[in-house]
Scaffold this motif. Structure first.
Motif, short mmCIF file in Angstrom:
data_model
loop_
_atom_site.label_atom_id
_atom_site.label_comp_id
_atom_site.label_asym_id
_atom_site.label_seq_id
_atom_site.Cartn_x
_atom_site.Cartn_y
_atom_site.Cartn_z
N SER A 264 0.84 -1.20 0.00
CA SER A 264 0.00 0.00 0.00
C SER A 264 0.87 1.25 0.00
CB SER A 264 -0.94 0.02 1.22
OG SER A 264 -0.23 0.27 2.42
N PHE B 183 -3.10 -3.73 -1.93
CA PHE B 183 -3.16 -4.53 -3.14
C PHE B 183 -2.49 -5.87 -2.83
CE2 PHE B 183 -4.55 -1.36 -6.25
CZ PHE B 183 -4.36 -0.20 -5.53
N GLN C 253 -9.30 -9.13 -4.15
CA GLN C 253 -9.53 -7.95 -4.98
C GLN C 253 -10.42 -6.97 -4.24
OE1 GLN C 253 -11.80 -8.71 -8.55
NE2 GLN C 253 -11.07 -6.87 -9.56
#
Lengths: 114, 116
Positions: free
Chosen positions: A94, A104, B45
């Motif tokens: 991040s 992510f 995600q």
């Protein structure tokens, strides 16, 4: 282009062995993390590094040692593997800016200890 | 410490019907909340995030969530389920960490099954 990548994707090994998992991010982020997902899919943070400095170190056995050679890489080394270490390990990164703090995630490494 | 509780471990819907995945949070201040999705054998995600701007948050793939402070809830909804929505969904709360970065605390997950 893969943003957060991990190698290997699968790792099968015997109890007592030492193994490493590598993580790389090409997002230019300052902070990287390791999470463990157990067989019940519960996710828990293990470590985080900010600019190569250890920031979070949750209650993790000292057989687990993270290493960050630079801010784009965070590797996880595990000594004397035990059956209970079998899990999926996720790396994440991040970039903390005002009001933006999403992480992510990489695709995960499935570790099986026999 | 902040935490989230996902009220259902499994939710099953028919394709084309609405989806509701429930999440309650516990926080002593205004939290940052997320919903992440994990398809089988895949990574996580980000679907959407709430960071004290608008209380109704729109995400990807038609999902949205509403932050309700009075109910300490952050439920995820979608008007019409699609087969490709079948996955594990995680409600997540974020804490800032001294020294940089943030710590995510995950809920226990809700497995969404979509039937024909």
């Amino acid at each position: 282009d893969t943003a957060v990548s991990q190698t290997p994707k699968y790792l099968v090994t015997q109890m007592g062995n030492d193994k490493s998992i590598k993580c790389e991010q090409n997002l230019g982020h300052d902070t990287m993390y390791w999470y463990k997902q157990d067989s019940k899919k519960f996710l828990k943070i293990m470590f985080s590094y900010n600019n190569k400095e250890l920031i979070i170190n949750e209650t993790v056995p000292n057989r687990f040692s993270p290493k960050s050679p630079d801010k784009a890489h965070l590797n996880l080394h595990i000594n004397s593997l035990e059956l209970g270490d079998s899990a999926v390990y996720f790396c994440a990164s991040s970039q903390v800016m005002a009001g933006v703090n999403e992480q992510f995630f990489g695709p995960g490494t499935r570790l099986t200890v026999l | 410490a902040q935490s989230v509780t996902q009220l259902d471990s499994h939710v099953s819907v028919s394709e084309g019907t609405p989806v509701l995945l429930r999440c309650n949070y516990s926080s002593s201040y205004s939290p940052s909340l997320f919903w992440y999705v994990q398809h089988p054998n895949k990574g996580l995600q980000l679907l959407l995030k709430y960071t004290s701007a608008a209380t109704l948050v729109k995400g990807i793939n038609g999902f949205e969530a509403e932050f309700k402070k009075s109910e300490t809830s952050f439920h995820l909804t979608k008007p019409s389920a699609h087969m490709s929505d079948a996955a594990e969904y995680f409600c997540v709360v974020s804490d800032w960490v001294t020294g940089g970065g943030n710590k995510l605390t995950f809920g226990t997950g809700t497995q969404l099954k979509v039937e024909l």
